[in-house]
Design an enzyme around this catalytic site. Structure first.
Site, PDB file in Angstrom:
ATOM      1  N   THR A 142       3.932   6.535 -13.757  1.00  0.00           N
ATOM      2  CA  THR A 142       3.730   6.523 -15.058  1.00  0.00           C
ATOM      3  C   THR A 142       4.769   6.950 -15.955  1.00  0.00           C
ATOM      4  O   THR A 142       6.005   7.022 -15.038  1.00  0.00           O
ATOM      5  CB  THR A 142       3.261   8.236 -14.337  1.00  0.00           C
ATOM      6  OG1 THR A 142       3.478   9.278 -14.547  1.00  0.00           O
ATOM      7  CG2 THR A 142       1.849   8.131 -13.207  1.00  0.00           C
ATOM      8  N   ASN A 143       5.019   6.685 -16.813  1.00  0.00           N
ATOM      9  CA  ASN A 143       5.375   7.079 -17.670  1.00  0.00           C
ATOM     10  C   ASN A 143       6.027   7.640 -17.795  1.00  0.00           C
ATOM     11  O   ASN A 143       7.370   8.577 -18.773  1.00  0.00           O
ATOM     12  CB  ASN A 143       4.599   6.420 -19.381  1.00  0.00           C
ATOM     13  CG  ASN A 143       4.976   5.029 -19.481  1.00  0.00           C
ATOM     14  OD1 ASN A 143       5.245   4.045 -18.460  1.00  0.00           O
ATOM     15  ND2 ASN A 143       4.692   4.556 -20.427  1.00  0.00           N
ATOM     16  N   GLN A 163      -7.863  -2.913 -34.095  1.00  0.00           N
ATOM     17  CA  GLN A 163      -8.191  -2.330 -35.385  1.00  0.00           C
ATOM     18  C   GLN A 163      -8.442  -3.178 -36.352  1.00  0.00           C
ATOM     19  O   GLN A 163      -9.301  -3.219 -37.070  1.00  0.00           O
ATOM     20  CB  GLN A 163      -7.773  -1.141 -35.412  1.00  0.00           C
ATOM     21  CG  GLN A 163      -7.520  -1.050 -36.680  1.00  0.00           C
ATOM     22  CD  GLN A 163      -9.298   0.213 -37.228  1.00  0.00           C
ATOM     23  OE1 GLN A 163      -9.353   0.471 -35.393  1.00  0.00           O
ATOM     24  NE2 GLN A 163      -9.322   1.114 -37.648  1.00  0.00           N
ATOM     25  N   ALA A 188       0.309  -1.490  -0.404  1.00  0.00           N
ATOM     26  CA  ALA A 188      -0.013   0.507  -0.193  1.00  0.00           C
ATOM     27  C   ALA A 188       1.011   1.250   0.000  1.00  0.00           C
ATOM     28  O   ALA A 188       1.262   1.802   0.780  1.00  0.00           O
ATOM     29  CB  ALA A 188      -0.975   0.387   0.658  1.00  0.00           C
ATOM     30  N   GLN A 191      12.874  -4.125  -9.825  1.00  0.00           N
ATOM     31  CA  GLN A 191      12.113  -5.333 -10.414  1.00  0.00           C
ATOM     32  C   GLN A 191      11.202  -5.131 -10.684  1.00  0.00           C
ATOM     33  O   GLN A 191      10.761  -5.930 -11.364  1.00  0.00           O
ATOM     34  CB  GLN A 191      12.241  -6.229  -9.653  1.00  0.00           C
ATOM     35  CG  GLN A 191      11.372  -7.466  -9.118  1.00  0.00           C
ATOM     36  CD  GLN A 191      12.623  -8.443  -8.320  1.00  0.00           C
ATOM     37  OE1 GLN A 191      13.865  -9.078  -8.829  1.00  0.00           O
ATOM     38  NE2 GLN A 191      11.348  -9.254  -7.336  1.00  0.00           N
ATOM     39  N   GLU A 192      10.139  -4.224  -9.791  1.00  0.00           N
ATOM     40  CA  GLU A 192       8.955  -3.964  -9.766  1.00  0.00           C
ATOM     41  C   GLU A 192       8.532  -3.379 -11.537  1.00  0.00           C
ATOM     42  O   GLU A 192       7.605  -4.123 -11.712  1.00  0.00           O
ATOM     43  CB  GLU A 192       8.413  -2.913  -8.963  1.00  0.00           C
ATOM     44  CG  GLU A 192       7.117  -2.852  -9.090  1.00  0.00           C
ATOM     45  CD  GLU A 192       5.946  -1.655  -8.636  1.00  0.00           C
ATOM     46  OE1 GLU A 192       5.021  -1.319  -8.509  1.00  0.00           O
ATOM     47  OE2 GLU A 192       6.946  -1.293  -7.721  1.00  0.00           O
ATOM     48  N   GLY A 246       3.175   1.465 -11.065  1.00  0.00           N
ATOM     49  CA  GLY A 246       4.957   1.203 -10.897  1.00  0.00           C
ATOM     50  C   GLY A 246       5.347   2.562 -11.487  1.00  0.00           C
ATOM     51  O   GLY A 246       6.813   2.621 -10.827  1.00  0.00           O
TER      52      GLY A 246
END
Length: 430
Positions: free
Chosen positions: A414-415, A385, A171, A290-291, A412
């Protein structure tokens, strides 16, 4: 390790005799004849085509694939309606040695390596069944406990977790703090030798079913920076003040329970502290590669699944008097997709090798997570598509894969945060 993997495989296969030895592959841990590699394989999901795996890994993969085909796929639609998987499948996975694969045998694991753990991540993605939160439980929660926990904590939790009798969650995220981990409000204050925990968390995978939760909390408000005042606690189901809120209704991952968690004056003994006081942020930074690698491997595996699902569809779907696969625009799109997938697979496999050798750095893990999850969403879009209107129908596997893909660039880290971390390493490298 090979013998341990074979024992783990036999648990799943239900057999009593070791499978015939296959010719060894040329990879980092076995010599012999060279493998085809992904681009030359008949299917991207074929077994025995990647150099990082040994023949023993292939046997293990067959057993894991069999488990998902028999114990997960037939029940997944039912779990989607319930919003969570059954506890029974957790215990079955535990009996088959699929939880905490790289945990030592004396703690209930099969003593496998990182590649063995990756096989379970990948085979779940190939099954297109996102419900069981095995990867979070094994690849994240158990790693925190085994890497940073006391001997007593490891002995108390890990055997039950490998057996599937104790389900783990972590958490971190709060309603007002997602990627900004240093902005968390959940806190723990000392009261004698105990801690009093208060706060709330949201978007917690395995939250409803969880038996133990690693909770990230502020323990020193006077620290020079928030990063120096964060600790981790092991909160067990049933503790007074630990409240599980509603299961969240998500766009995808329908069978994976995701919940709100509340902590109201929970009295925790000193033994609930995971690792050292105020070292939580350091532990998180150590575990995040690792995550993120896990997310990347799941992403590229899901892309491989979607490609094969779409390849099969366009080869049998007819339009204008011939199969859709005979249309040049479709052929070119398939060529693009396979090329992008194979290039990304090579990069992710290299990251798996680096991590197995304990050489995967944070920036490279961020690149893998960012690139593979973006590709997964791009592949999902194109594959829907190519399915036409049927791709929008829930009973078609590609529709489920499409909505499940969307969260990958978000959790994990955000990009956008991934790009920040990659850029920081580029610009401020010393």
């Amino acid at each position: 390790m090979a013998a341990r993997l074979l024992r783990g495989s036999l648990r799943v296969l239900g057999g009593h005799r070791a499978p015939r030895q296959l010719p060894a592959a040329r990879c980092s841990h076995s010599g012999g004849e060279e493998r085809l590699e992904t681009p030359s394989a008949k299917k991207l999901t074929d077994i025995g085509i990647r150099r990082i795996f040994s023949p023993e890994h292939d046997i293990f993969r067959k057993s894991v694939r069999k488990f998902f085909q028999e114990e997960v796929i037939p029940h997944h639609s039912e779990w989607e309606k319930a919003g969570e998987v059954s506890r029974e499948v957790w215990e079955k996975a535990g009996k088959q040695g699929l939880l905490g694969v790289n945990i030592a045998e004396h703690l209930g694991g099969i003593g496998g390596d990182l590649y063995s753990a990756a096989i379970v991540w990948e085979e779940q993605a190939y099954s297109n069944c996102s419900g069981p939160g095995f990867s979070i439980h094994s690849g994240i929660v158990m790693s925190y406990i085994t890497n940073h926990g006391s001997e007593e904590q490891i002995k108390h939790f890990i055997p039950q977790m490998t057996a599937g009798k104790c389900i783990g969650a972590i958490a971190m995220t709060e309603p007002g703090a997602g990627s900004d981990l240093q902005g968390i409000k959940t806190n723990a204050k000392k009261d004698g030798s105990d801690w009093i925990l208060n706060g709330s968390k949201v978007f917690i995978s395995n939250g409803s079913l969880s038996d133990v939760v690693i909770v990230v909390a502020v323990t020193n408000h006077e620290a020079p920076s928030p990063a120096h005042g964060i600790s981790l606690f092991l909160v067990e189901n049933g503790m007074k003040g630990f409240i599980k809120g509603r299961k969240l209704h998500k766009m995808g991952l329908k069978a994976q329970d995701t919940a709100e968690l509340f902590f109201e004056d929970i009295r925790l003994p000193a033994s609930a502290l995971l690792g050292e006081e105020n070292k939580g942020f350091y532990y998180i930074m150590k575990e995040l590669p690792q995550e993120r690698l896990l997310i990347a491997d799941v992403a590229i595996s899901a892309s491989e699944f979607m490609f094969e699902e779409t390849r099969n569809y366009v080869k049998q779907r007819k339009a204008f008097g011939k199969t859709v696969a005979h249309l040049q625009t479709v052929q070119h799109k398939l060529a693009e997709l396979k090329t992008h997938i194979c290039v990304t697979r090579a990069f992710v496999d290299n990251c798996l090798q680096l991590h197995e050798a304990k050489r995967l750095d944070s920036a490279t893990a961020c690149m893998a997570k960012y690139w593979a999850s973006e590709l997964q969403n791009s592949v999902a879009y194109d594959c829907v598509q190519l399915h036409g209107g049927w791709g929008y129908m829930w009973e078609y596997p590609i529709a489920k894969a499409y909505v499940d893909a969307r969260v990958q660039p978000i959790y994990g880290g955000t990009n956008e945060i991934m790009k920040e971390l990659i850029a920081r390493e580029i610009v401020f490298d010393k």
